[in-house]
Design an enzyme around this catalytic site. Structure first.
Site, mmCIF file in Angstrom:
data_model
loop_
_atom_site.group_PDB
_atom_site.id
_atom_site.type_symbol
_atom_site.label_atom_id
_atom_site.label_comp_id
_atom_site.label_asym_id
_atom_site.label_seq_id
_atom_site.Cartn_x
_atom_site.Cartn_y
_atom_site.Cartn_z
ATOM 1 N N CYS A 372 -6.478 -5.771 -3.046
ATOM 2 C CA CYS A 372 -6.905 -6.096 -4.414
ATOM 3 C C CYS A 372 -5.984 -7.159 -5.021
ATOM 4 O O CYS A 372 -6.043 -8.315 -4.611
ATOM 5 C CB CYS A 372 -6.961 -4.821 -5.249
ATOM 6 S SG CYS A 372 -7.891 -5.005 -6.791
ATOM 7 N N HIS A 499 -10.623 -1.614 -1.829
ATOM 8 C CA HIS A 499 -9.570 -0.611 -1.642
ATOM 9 C C HIS A 499 -9.924 0.286 -0.460
ATOM 10 O O HIS A 499 -10.503 1.371 -0.640
ATOM 11 C CB HIS A 499 -9.406 0.237 -2.912
ATOM 12 C CG HIS A 499 -8.800 -0.482 -4.065
ATOM 13 N ND1 HIS A 499 -7.451 -0.428 -4.355
ATOM 14 C CD2 HIS A 499 -9.362 -1.289 -5.005
ATOM 15 C CE1 HIS A 499 -7.207 -1.169 -5.429
ATOM 16 N NE2 HIS A 499 -8.357 -1.696 -5.843
ATOM 17 N N GLU A 501 -8.170 2.214 1.239
ATOM 18 C CA GLU A 501 -7.448 3.492 1.282
ATOM 19 C C GLU A 501 -8.294 4.649 0.764
ATOM 20 O O GLU A 501 -8.078 5.806 1.138
ATOM 21 C CB GLU A 501 -6.151 3.412 0.479
ATOM 22 C CG GLU A 501 -6.302 3.167 -1.013
ATOM 23 C CD GLU A 501 -6.310 1.703 -1.404
ATOM 24 O OE1 GLU A 501 -6.100 1.392 -2.598
ATOM 25 O OE2 GLU A 501 -6.532 0.859 -0.515
#
Length: 559
Positions: A372, A499, A501
């Site tokens: 990001c 993102h 994750e």
């Protein structure tokens, strides 16, 4: 539908989320369809406007919901995708009730906490518990509900009253209350003290809820061990009898995989160090999903993760004069790291330090992943130092820059802070086959990952970067938003606007994070040459053959 309510006593942050996730994992391993709901008693509509230091990271769901980080635990443990309505807040409930009152749904009656707020809570829980979360689209059989905060908190009283009523509506054979409590052990005596738990249970009973089970779990080396401990204590047999569940007493292969994973985690010998350069480094929960994604990837290649948090402000040149000790310590950590990660964030504080870390990774050929804002700053750093655009910047930090390489989105509405970003799961299309990240994703033509940002790379300037070797290998479906960057002639220099994750799972590591760990351990090239298969030699000789990483992690096609 069966409901399991998890409450907490003595202190907040006791681990209700891990207990709730572990219970869900155990029941899912028994063949049941499980969903989860988190209740947060704060008045905010959602977690989107929180400072990370206030409440940890903001977890983003597929549907764009900005929710409590405990929903991340549920998704990772249960390997499911939840929805924004699986996170209930006081603000949502009151907004829902007030909207009904404005529409005249209460026919002129006085709107009160009891029965209108408590009824709304029960109705929300029953409706959301039925929403399918698995690919087969079948209705869940078990709903695990975590009530945030601590029993006795005034803001949680309406929810406690709602569940006091709900236990009778659902009937005893369909409702179970589990209480999680702290048992302190003073160093002076070495004796466990149960009085705080007794007081907490008494307070809960005084409010009309009587816990069926009080959970105590000793500190463990990893959260992966918690479901195993609960299973060893006979919780499967207990739930089978208490809720009349159609399950066997023995866990399935899924829980055995968890046990093998926990065993392997505790036997790791090789270490991989990653420097996380951010601005919220004083609280690990600020980067909870990032840490988990790195840990999943490290575990997949049988390495112990050494995550070094570096406050990006301490890397800045101004720090050298103000506090040379912190400055040199921060740079020492950065220099000795095997890989560098710059995560997302907002605001100008610490950005110069992040740019310094990115420049170090690029010039010293250190494996690097930017997420990001980390990707955006990688573009800014390249523009300044490789294109010689010395004033290149993001309009977030300098609205009047002559070289706006990162700009705010056309649909960005700066007048409102909540829910105005580009949020949720979006598709990223690979522009070329010659992409490291595309190979890590299993040579897919596109990937779908979750986003949370207001700014993006200026598409009008991308040709200048590509001529110098910084390739934009992933776009949105319209080809206008830059989603993935890769630097030529570098071991691993990758940036993603999304993102990844948020979609990482213990047994399905996120490809960008896995790539970082592979590059940091010098095994990325071999991994790619094997067709993105982990080597059998990564497994330990003292583990059984079926617990080798290649069998538990057959590939890294996720998301």
């Amino acid at each position: 539908m069966k409901y399991i309510l998890v409450t907490g006593g003595v202190i907040s942050g006791i681990g209700k989320g891990i207990i709730a996730s572990s219970i869900g994992t155990i029941l899912k391993s028994c063949g049941l369809r499980v969903t989860a709901i988190k209740i947060d008693p704060y008045i905010n509509i959602d977690a989107g406007t929180f400072s990370p230091y206030e409440h940890g990271e903001v977890f983003v769901l597929n549907d764009g919901g900005e929710v409590d980080l405990d929903l991340g635990n549920y998704e990772r443990f249960l390997d499911i995708s939840l929805y924004k309505d699986n996170n209930i807040t006081t603000g949502k409930i009151y907004q829902h009730v007030i909207n009904k009152e404005r529409h005249g749904d209460y026919l002129g009656k006085t709107v009160q906490v009891v029965p209108h707020i408590t009824d709304a809570v029960q109705e929300w829980v029953m409706n959301q518990a039925k929403v399918p979360v698995d690919d087969d689209r079948k209705e869940p059989q078990i709903c695990v509900i975590e009530l945030g905060g601590t029993i006795g908190d005034i803001e949680g009283m309406p929810f406690v009253e709602a569940f006091r009523q709900f236990q009778f509506k659902a009937k005893r054979e369909n409702f179970c209350n589990i209480h999680v409590s702290l048992v302190p052990q003073p160093n002076a005596t070495g004796e466990q003290k149960t009085k705080p738990t007794q007081n907490s249970v008494r307070a809960l009973r005084g409010l009309g809820l009587s816990p069926d089970l009080v959970i105590f779990i000793h500190d463990v080396s990893s959260t992966y061990r918690v479901p195993i401990l609960l299973e060893e204590q006979g919780i499967i047999k207990y739930f089978k009898q208490r809720l009349n569940l159609p399950i066997d007493d023995q866990p399935s292969d899924l829980l055995m995989k968890w046990k093998k994973m926990a065993d392997r985690y505790e036997r790791l010998l090789k270490v991989c160090s990653i420097a996380l350069v951010g601005k919220y480094t004083k609280l690990s929960d600020c980067y909870a999903s990032v840490f988990k994604a790195l840990e999943h990837s490290a575990l997949a290649i049988n390495h112990k993760l050494d995550l070094m948090y570096i406050d990006s402000t301490e890397l800045e040149r101004s720090m050298e004069a103000e506090n040379s000790v912190k400055y040199h310590q921060a740079w020492h950590k950065l220099c000795k790291a095997d890989g560098i990660l710059v995560p997302g964030g907002f605001g100008i504080r610490g950005t110069e330090g992040k740019l310094q870390a990115i420049s170090w990774a690029r010039t010293k050929k250190k494996p690097f992943l930017g997420v990001c804002l980390g990707m955006q700053l990688a573009v800014v750093e390249f523009a300044r130092n490789c294109l010689n655009w010395k004033d290149a910047n993001s309009t977030e930090f300098d609205p009047d820059t002559k070289n706006p390489v990162v700009i705010d989105m056309p649909e960005h509405n700066p007048g409102d802070m909540g829910g105005t970003m580009r949020l949720g799961k979006r598709r990223t299309v690979f522009k070329t086959q010659n992409s490291v990240l595309r190979k890590l994703y299993g040579d897919e033509m596109f990937v779908e990952e979750r986003h949370r940002h207001r700014y993006e790379v200026n598409p009008e300037l991308t040709h200048c970067f590509e001529e110098k070797g910084l390739k934009f290998v992933g776009h949105d479906t319209e080809g206008k938003r830059m989603e993935i960057i890769e630097l030529e002639n570098h071991p691993y220099f990758v940036g993603v606007q999304f993102h990844p994750e948020f979609s990482s799972r213990p047994m399905k590591p996120s490809p960008p994070y896995l790539g970082l760990l592979l590059a940091a351990t010098g095994t990325l090239s071999a991994y790619l040459q094997r067709g993105c298969k982990l080597s059998p030699s990564d497994s330990y000789s003292d583990l059984s053959d079926d617990s080798s990483p290649e069998k538990e992690f057959p590939n890294s096609e996720t998301s």
